[in-house]
Scaffold this active site. Structure first.
Site, PDB file in Angstrom:
ATOM      1  N   GLY A  45       0.854  -1.316  -0.122  1.00 53.08           N
ATOM      2  CA  GLY A  45      -0.045  -0.033  -0.063  1.00 53.08           C
ATOM      3  C   GLY A  45       0.797   1.197   0.084  1.00 53.08           C
ATOM      4  O   GLY A  45       2.048   1.216  -0.367  1.00 53.08           O
ATOM      5  N   HIS A  63       8.984  -4.331  -4.209  1.00 53.94           N
ATOM      6  CA  HIS A  63       8.538  -3.453  -4.932  1.00 53.94           C
ATOM      7  C   HIS A  63       8.735  -2.188  -4.912  1.00 53.94           C
ATOM      8  O   HIS A  63       8.976  -1.108  -5.891  1.00 53.94           O
ATOM      9  CB  HIS A  63       6.960  -3.820  -5.108  1.00 53.94           C
ATOM     10  CG  HIS A  63       6.375  -3.192  -6.037  1.00 53.94           C
ATOM     11  ND1 HIS A  63       5.296  -2.137  -5.810  1.00 53.94           N
ATOM     12  CD2 HIS A  63       5.966  -3.573  -7.203  1.00 53.94           C
ATOM     13  CE1 HIS A  63       4.549  -2.012  -6.828  1.00 53.94           C
ATOM     14  NE2 HIS A  63       5.204  -2.655  -7.988  1.00 53.94           N
ATOM     15  N   ASP A 105       5.996  -4.524 -11.376  1.00 51.31           N
ATOM     16  CA  ASP A 105       4.894  -4.826 -11.124  1.00 51.31           C
ATOM     17  C   ASP A 105       4.809  -6.474 -11.106  1.00 51.31           C
ATOM     18  O   ASP A 105       4.437  -7.176 -10.278  1.00 51.31           O
ATOM     19  CB  ASP A 105       3.690  -4.254 -11.863  1.00 51.31           C
ATOM     20  CG  ASP A 105       3.432  -2.852 -11.307  1.00 51.31           C
ATOM     21  OD1 ASP A 105       4.087  -2.305 -10.342  1.00 51.31           O
ATOM     22  OD2 ASP A 105       2.727  -2.136 -11.978  1.00 51.31           O
TER      23      ASP A 105
END
Length: 138
Positions: A45, A63, A105
Site C-alpha cells: 500500500g 517492489h 509490477d
C-alpha cells in the site's frame, strides 16, 4: 472500512498503471488485491517503514525499492502495456521507463503468488504504528 471503500473507488477509477497492477496481482494470485494487499504488513500500500513482517510484505518492500530505481516516468500513474501468455506476464512497449515499471509490477505479482502459502490474514490490515523496527535499505 471507509478507507478500504475509498481505496477501492480510487483504484477502479484509475486508467493507468495502478489498475494494471491490480489486474496482474489478481491473475497471479486469485486474490482481490484491494482487500488482500492494499494494507498488508508494513510495506504493502502507500508508503512503508520498519522491517517487512513476512515474505509477502517483503514482496512489497522489494517492489517499493524497484520503483525507487525507475527514472523518466511516474511508476504509480504512467500507463504500460503487457500481455499474458500461458500464465506468464509479458511486458511490452517501446518506452523503457514504463516497461521497467511493468517489470517491477510483474516481479511483485509473481512474488505474491510464490508466497501464498505463508500469507497471514493478521497482516491484512496491519496498523503502521506497529512498524517500529529500523527501516531497511534497498
Amino acid at each position: 472500512m471507509r478507507t478500504l471503500w475509498i481505496t477501492a473507488v480510487l483504484l477502479v477509477g484509475v486508467e493507468g498503471h495502478l489498475l494494471q497492477f491490480r489486474k496482474m496481482i489478481k491473475k497471479m494470485t486469485g486474490k482481490e488485491p484491494i482487500v488482500s494487499y492494499a494494507f498488508y504488513g508494513c510495506y504493502c500500500g502507500k508508503g512503508g517503514r520498519g522491517k517487512p513482517k513476512d515474505a509477502t510484505d517483503r514482496c512489497c518492500f522489494v517492489h517499493d525499492c524497484c520503483y525507487g530505481k525507475v527514472t523518466g516516468c511516474d511508476p504509480k500513474w504512467d500507463y504500460y502495456t503487457y500481455s499474458s501468455e500461458n500464465g506468464d506476464i509479458v511486458c511490452e512497449g517501446d518506452n523503457p521507463c514504463t516497461k521497467e515499471v511493468c517489470e517491477c509490477d510483474k516481479a511483485a505479482a509473481i512474488c505474491f503468488r510464490d508466497n501464498l502459502k505463508t500469507y497471514k490474514k493478521r497482516y491484512m490490515t496491519f496498523p503502521d504504528i506497529f512498524c517500529t523496527d529500523p527501516t531497511e535499505k534497498c
